[in-house]
Write an enzyme that holds these catalytic residues in place. Structure first.
Site, mmCIF file in Angstrom:
data_model
loop_
_atom_site.group_PDB
_atom_site.id
_atom_site.type_symbol
_atom_site.label_atom_id
_atom_site.label_comp_id
_atom_site.label_asym_id
_atom_site.label_seq_id
_atom_site.Cartn_x
_atom_site.Cartn_y
_atom_site.Cartn_z
ATOM 1 N N PRO A 1 -0.463 96.593 -55.386
ATOM 2 C CA PRO A 1 -0.966 97.953 -55.278
ATOM 3 C C PRO A 1 -1.149 98.667 -56.618
ATOM 4 C CG PRO A 1 1.308 97.831 -54.551
ATOM 5 C CD PRO A 1 0.823 96.422 -54.691
ATOM 6 N N ARG B 1 -5.404 103.947 -65.014
ATOM 7 C CA ARG B 1 -4.071 104.343 -64.574
ATOM 8 C C ARG B 1 -3.077 104.307 -65.737
ATOM 9 N NH1 ARG B 1 -0.068 100.104 -61.615
ATOM 10 N NH2 ARG B 1 1.518 101.602 -61.010
ATOM 11 N N ASN C 1 1.558 89.480 -59.636
ATOM 12 C CA ASN C 1 2.077 90.788 -60.022
ATOM 13 C C ASN C 1 2.078 91.630 -58.753
ATOM 14 O OD1 ASN C 1 2.744 93.283 -61.012
ATOM 15 N ND2 ASN C 1 1.298 93.251 -62.725
ATOM 16 N N ALA D 1 4.449 97.597 -57.357
ATOM 17 C CA ALA D 1 5.585 98.334 -56.781
ATOM 18 C C ALA D 1 6.289 97.550 -55.668
ATOM 19 C CB ALA D 1 5.116 99.687 -56.258
ATOM 20 N N HIS E 1 9.684 95.649 -56.065
ATOM 21 C CA HIS E 1 10.991 96.295 -55.979
ATOM 22 C C HIS E 1 11.389 96.656 -54.559
ATOM 23 C CE1 HIS E 1 9.934 96.499 -60.154
ATOM 24 N NE2 HIS E 1 8.988 97.392 -59.935
ATOM 25 N N ARG F 1 12.281 100.511 -68.170
ATOM 26 C CA ARG F 1 11.796 101.675 -67.414
ATOM 27 C C ARG F 1 12.862 102.127 -66.400
ATOM 28 N NH1 ARG F 1 5.921 100.330 -65.423
ATOM 29 N NH2 ARG F 1 5.975 102.587 -65.043
HETATM 30 C C1 DQA Z 1 4.148 96.574 -62.790
HETATM 31 C C2 DQA Z 1 5.530 97.238 -62.868
HETATM 32 C C3 DQA Z 1 5.897 97.874 -61.544
HETATM 33 O O1 DQA Z 1 7.187 98.478 -61.627
HETATM 34 C C4 DQA Z 1 4.905 98.956 -61.177
HETATM 35 O O2 DQA Z 1 5.186 99.490 -59.910
HETATM 36 C C5 DQA Z 1 3.483 98.475 -61.257
HETATM 37 C C6 DQA Z 1 3.099 97.552 -62.312
HETATM 38 C C7 DQA Z 1 3.691 96.025 -64.149
HETATM 39 O O3 DQA Z 1 2.792 95.183 -64.161
HETATM 40 O O4 DQA Z 1 4.189 96.440 -65.201
HETATM 41 O O5 DQA Z 1 2.628 98.913 -60.484
HETATM 42 O O6 DQA Z 1 4.239 95.485 -61.882
#
Ligand code: DQA
Length: 138
Positions: free
Chosen positions: A10, A18, A72, A75, A78, A105
């Site tokens: 997402p 973004r 990847n 979100a 997590h 982060r």
């Molecule tokens: C992400 C890191 C995630 O925590 C975040 O929600 C993203 C991007 C990254 O590629 O750094 O959407 O996966």
């Protein structure tokens, strides 16, 4: 020729627009064109969805006949027990990728449902994280 797929979760369709200070200013489509010509010794595909179930469907679809998955989950990394279970259930090795260093982060980004079932994890190198993940399949 090895067949690899990059699966993005997402909001990664918004790359370039973004939070560019975190995720850079290049669109993934532009970057993917470069990746395809740089790694033309692999058959490289790309899929993106904002929907958890669609990501699981794609993992199941490719998970028994591709040589590698570069994921990847954004979100959902997590939050998603379902994506973690999907990775456990398929045969194709999954390399988990993040553009940012999630450990530098917010604390809620420190836990991943992907990592325990991934072959390896690459994070924090910007879009270059995807290059490094592809190189792991040589
Ligand atoms: C992400 C890191 C995630 O925590 C975040 O929600 C993203 C991007 C990254 O590629 O750094 O959407 O996966």
């Amino acid at each position: 020729m090895k067949k690899l797929i990059i699966i993005n979760g997402p909001n990664l369709n918004l790359l370039g627009k973004r939070e560019p200070e975190i995720y850079g200013s290049q669109t993934f489509e532009d970057y993917f064109k470069n990746l395809k010509s740089k790694y033309n010794n692999f058959k490289l595909e790309y899929y993106q969805s904002n929907i958890e179930g669609e990501l699981i469907d794609k993992l199941q679809e490719v998970g028994f006949n591709y040589d590698g998955i570069i994921l990847n989950a954004a979100a959902y990394t997590h939050t998603s027990v379902g994506i973690g279970d999907a990775i456990k259930g398929i045969e194709t090795p999954v390399v988990e990728v993040h553009i940012s260093n999630t450990f530098s982060r917010e604390e809620y980004r420190h836990h991943s449902y992907i990592s325990p079932n991934a072959k390896g994890v690459i994070l924090g190198f910007g879009l270059k994280s995807y290059d490094l993940a592809i190189e792991s399949f040589y």
